[in-house]
Design a protein around this motif. Sequence first.
Motif, mmCIF file in Angstrom:
data_model
loop_
_atom_site.group_PDB
_atom_site.id
_atom_site.type_symbol
_atom_site.label_atom_id
_atom_site.label_comp_id
_atom_site.label_asym_id
_atom_site.label_seq_id
_atom_site.Cartn_x
_atom_site.Cartn_y
_atom_site.Cartn_z
ATOM 1 N N ALA A 43 -24.441 22.705 6.071
ATOM 2 C CA ALA A 43 -25.635 22.090 6.667
ATOM 3 C C ALA A 43 -25.313 21.178 7.848
ATOM 4 C CB ALA A 43 -26.396 21.301 5.603
ATOM 5 N N VAL A 44 -24.025 21.035 8.180
ATOM 6 C CA VAL A 44 -23.616 20.142 9.275
ATOM 7 C C VAL A 44 -23.338 20.962 10.527
ATOM 8 C CG1 VAL A 44 -21.849 18.528 10.090
ATOM 9 C CG2 VAL A 44 -22.698 18.385 7.728
ATOM 10 N N ALA A 45 -24.036 20.641 11.614
ATOM 11 C CA ALA A 45 -23.811 21.321 12.890
ATOM 12 C C ALA A 45 -22.691 20.660 13.673
ATOM 13 C CB ALA A 45 -25.087 21.325 13.722
ATOM 14 N N GLU A 46 -22.649 19.329 13.627
ATOM 15 C CA GLU A 46 -21.684 18.599 14.455
ATOM 16 C C GLU A 46 -21.476 17.209 13.868
ATOM 17 O OE1 GLU A 46 -20.995 18.440 19.258
ATOM 18 O OE2 GLU A 46 -23.019 18.128 18.489
ATOM 19 N N ALA A 47 -20.264 16.688 14.041
ATOM 20 C CA ALA A 47 -19.951 15.362 13.504
ATOM 21 C C ALA A 47 -19.106 14.575 14.490
ATOM 22 C CB ALA A 47 -19.223 15.478 12.168
ATOM 23 N N ALA A 48 -19.301 13.266 14.493
ATOM 24 C CA ALA A 48 -18.486 12.351 15.290
ATOM 25 C C ALA A 48 -18.099 11.181 14.403
ATOM 26 C CB ALA A 48 -19.254 11.856 16.513
ATOM 27 N N VAL A 49 -16.799 10.883 14.369
ATOM 28 C CA VAL A 49 -16.280 9.854 13.468
ATOM 29 C C VAL A 49 -15.679 8.716 14.263
ATOM 30 C CG1 VAL A 49 -14.433 9.412 11.801
ATOM 31 C CG2 VAL A 49 -15.894 11.419 11.535
ATOM 32 N N ILE A 50 -16.008 7.494 13.882
ATOM 33 C CA ILE A 50 -15.451 6.297 14.531
ATOM 34 C C ILE A 50 -14.993 5.312 13.460
ATOM 35 C CG2 ILE A 50 -16.942 6.525 16.561
ATOM 36 C CD1 ILE A 50 -18.656 4.223 15.408
ATOM 37 N N GLY A 51 -14.227 4.299 13.896
ATOM 38 C CA GLY A 51 -13.845 3.214 13.013
ATOM 39 C C GLY A 51 -14.713 2.005 13.288
ATOM 40 N N VAL A 52 -15.139 1.326 12.227
ATOM 41 C CA VAL A 52 -15.934 0.100 12.378
ATOM 42 C C VAL A 52 -15.214 -1.034 11.643
ATOM 43 C CG1 VAL A 52 -18.129 1.292 12.673
ATOM 44 C CG2 VAL A 52 -17.356 0.721 10.371
ATOM 45 N N LYS A 79 -10.130 -4.243 4.998
ATOM 46 C CA LYS A 79 -9.356 -3.057 5.386
ATOM 47 C C LYS A 79 -9.045 -2.989 6.880
ATOM 48 C CE LYS A 79 -11.201 -0.195 1.627
ATOM 49 N NZ LYS A 79 -11.917 1.065 1.304
ATOM 50 N N GLY A 80 -9.607 -3.878 7.645
ATOM 51 C CA GLY A 80 -9.426 -3.812 9.094
ATOM 52 C C GLY A 80 -10.465 -2.908 9.724
ATOM 53 N N GLU A 81 -10.475 -1.645 9.299
ATOM 54 C CA GLU A 81 -11.485 -0.687 9.740
ATOM 55 C C GLU A 81 -11.839 0.234 8.586
ATOM 56 O OE1 GLU A 81 -11.155 0.725 14.276
ATOM 57 O OE2 GLU A 81 -9.296 1.041 13.167
ATOM 58 N N VAL A 82 -13.056 0.730 8.611
ATOM 59 C CA VAL A 82 -13.454 1.803 7.707
ATOM 60 C C VAL A 82 -14.086 2.907 8.549
ATOM 61 C CG1 VAL A 82 -13.762 0.373 5.657
ATOM 62 C CG2 VAL A 82 -15.669 0.682 7.245
ATOM 63 N N ILE A 83 -14.247 4.058 7.952
ATOM 64 C CA ILE A 83 -14.707 5.239 8.680
ATOM 65 C C ILE A 83 -16.226 5.361 8.602
ATOM 66 C CG2 ILE A 83 -14.545 7.760 8.811
ATOM 67 C CD1 ILE A 83 -11.781 7.413 7.402
ATOM 68 N N LYS A 84 -16.809 5.601 9.771
ATOM 69 C CA LYS A 84 -18.252 5.846 9.856
ATOM 70 C C LYS A 84 -18.472 7.185 10.542
ATOM 71 C CE LYS A 84 -22.604 3.638 11.251
ATOM 72 N NZ LYS A 84 -23.204 2.404 11.846
ATOM 73 N N ALA A 85 -19.314 8.018 9.954
ATOM 74 C CA ALA A 85 -19.567 9.356 10.497
ATOM 75 C C ALA A 85 -21.010 9.484 10.964
ATOM 76 C CB ALA A 85 -19.265 10.420 9.444
ATOM 77 N N TYR A 86 -21.175 10.002 12.169
ATOM 78 C CA TYR A 86 -22.493 10.368 12.688
ATOM 79 C C TYR A 86 -22.600 11.886 12.618
ATOM 80 C CZ TYR A 86 -23.125 5.638 14.499
ATOM 81 O OH TYR A 86 -23.268 4.281 14.615
ATOM 82 N N ILE A 87 -23.660 12.376 12.016
ATOM 83 C CA ILE A 87 -23.788 13.805 11.742
ATOM 84 C C ILE A 87 -25.093 14.348 12.309
ATOM 85 C CG2 ILE A 87 -24.139 15.517 9.902
ATOM 86 C CD1 ILE A 87 -22.228 13.846 8.180
ATOM 87 N N ARG A 88 -24.963 15.439 13.057
ATOM 88 C CA ARG A 88 -26.149 16.200 13.510
ATOM 89 C C ARG A 88 -26.274 17.419 12.602
ATOM 90 N NH1 ARG A 88 -27.071 20.517 16.804
ATOM 91 N NH2 ARG A 88 -24.907 20.595 17.549
ATOM 92 N N PRO A 89 -27.327 17.454 11.772
ATOM 93 C CA PRO A 89 -27.476 18.576 10.842
ATOM 94 C C PRO A 89 -27.830 19.879 11.567
ATOM 95 C CG PRO A 89 -28.776 16.658 10.152
ATOM 96 C CD PRO A 89 -28.357 16.429 11.572
ATOM 97 N N GLU A 90 -27.564 20.990 10.895
ATOM 98 C CA GLU A 90 -28.040 22.271 11.396
ATOM 99 C C GLU A 90 -29.573 22.241 11.426
ATOM 100 O OE1 GLU A 90 -26.567 24.728 12.655
ATOM 101 O OE2 GLU A 90 -24.503 24.832 11.905
ATOM 102 N N LEU A 131 -20.370 4.837 23.012
ATOM 103 C CA LEU A 131 -21.788 4.541 22.849
ATOM 104 C C LEU A 131 -22.161 4.471 21.375
ATOM 105 C CD1 LEU A 131 -23.410 6.666 25.701
ATOM 106 C CD2 LEU A 131 -22.691 4.280 25.722
ATOM 107 N N LEU A 132 -21.495 5.256 20.540
ATOM 108 C CA LEU A 132 -21.731 5.156 19.100
ATOM 109 C C LEU A 132 -21.257 3.805 18.580
ATOM 110 C CD1 LEU A 132 -20.605 8.708 17.860
ATOM 111 C CD2 LEU A 132 -22.923 7.875 18.246
ATOM 112 N N LYS A 133 -20.134 3.325 19.151
ATOM 113 C CA LYS A 133 -19.612 2.027 18.702
ATOM 114 C C LYS A 133 -20.524 0.885 19.145
ATOM 115 C CE LYS A 133 -14.747 3.305 18.296
ATOM 116 N NZ LYS A 133 -13.357 2.972 18.643
#
Length: 487
Positions: free
Chosen positions: A415-424, A429-440, A485-487
Amino acid sequence: MTLKIFELHLKYAADPEHTALKYNQLKVSYAELENQVEHYARYIVHLGLKPGDRVAIALPNCPEFIYSYLGITRAGGVAVPLNLLQSPRELAFMLKDAGTNFLITSEAIGRQLQQLPGLSLTPVILDKACREQISSASPAAFPAICPDTVCTFLYTSGTTGQPKAVMLTHANLVANVIAMDNVSDFDRDDNFLAVLPMFHSFGWATSVLLPLYLGCGITILDRFMPKEVLQVLAEEKVTVFCGVPSMFSLMLKLRRTLPFSRLRYAFSGGDSIPPEHLREFENKFKIPVIEGYGLSEASPLVSLNPIKGLRKAKSIGIPLPGVEVRIIDEENRDLPPGEVGELLVKGPNVMQGYYNRKEETADTLKDGWLHTGDLGYRDPECYLYLVGRKKELIITAGLNVYPKEVEEALEEFPAVAEAAVIGVPHPVKGEVIKAYIRPEEGQKPDRQELLRFLRNRLANYKIPEAIVFTGDLPRGASGKILKRLLK
């Protein structure tokens, strides 16, 4: 007859009446192209262009873009193609940063740009009167062009900060085109579709300079419309299509499959194409999709999967002839196959530096090597693979996470068309993972089901702690996602 582009003798079509450009109903022969380039060069010189003056081009894909670019460089100027997807404020920054002396544009775009405050340049508005003046421009004296003279400023997409002007020479661009020719089997009967923006290094090099060098035809579209592209690929007997991953994905969504009787190759660049999309496109349209890697600082192409030979999924191929690549660690030591490090490039295609940015140039060019900021590795057969940007590396609880690995796992979910992952930032932990997802389209991924899916593919510390579903993701001109821009 030879067309003297970049004032270097290249192997153009021997027949001056061979069609060079096709745009809507207009056909331009190589003889007509030579005449237009000569007159544009004469006109800009009569306006007062001096060697080294910067001339911005604010035009969509069209023959006039090519006439302008090549006319400027023939006259000894520096072409500064502008990204028309940028905001007026961003365009004003580029015009000022480059110290632009002239601006070649259309009536509609010119009206917008002339309203920008603080600009001091000579506009060349390509209306009817201006075109008549260009066509009647009298002969002018052009300077002798040294191959190592800077002929273009290409602005970076600004994925990690403010855009910078990459300075490329005549020799840089020609070397890259010749290297591409050395690994291809194109000839003057090929017809390239130019639908990628000509202001972008990938589109300009692969869809304009390469076919002109080979004496091929170029079919020009001013914008990407999936249905129109499919129609043109079928009706105009296009043999070579260069695109970015988002184009291939959009074309896949169309139910129509037209017969492409002459289409031989599709090339994908700008970002990696999901393997499943690549396979689906090849199965549907019955042509190979060849992935490569490049950046504006390298004119732009660095590596390419073999056109004839083994193509590897997820790989950006092998270096072009004359281009050297290293994979190094933080201590500048070369790494063995399989180990991830920064990708360095050396060759005649590497830029002269960034305009008016000595510190950034010194940080990027060291001992003749271009430090790309991209992280990757090579396999035992010297095929290259990217895992992400050095500045995008996520360090969570002391452990390294490469965003690309997480993105590829996410994109395997149906169901996932595209994903972009960044650290926040995270206080512990210093950073954790955040995912932006564009669904199909038409899909609503279940968050818990998606997380279970990921746990079978990734270590626990690589699982995103935050997931955001979105209708779209911010992109640069090449289709690359702008993570800043996501950050």
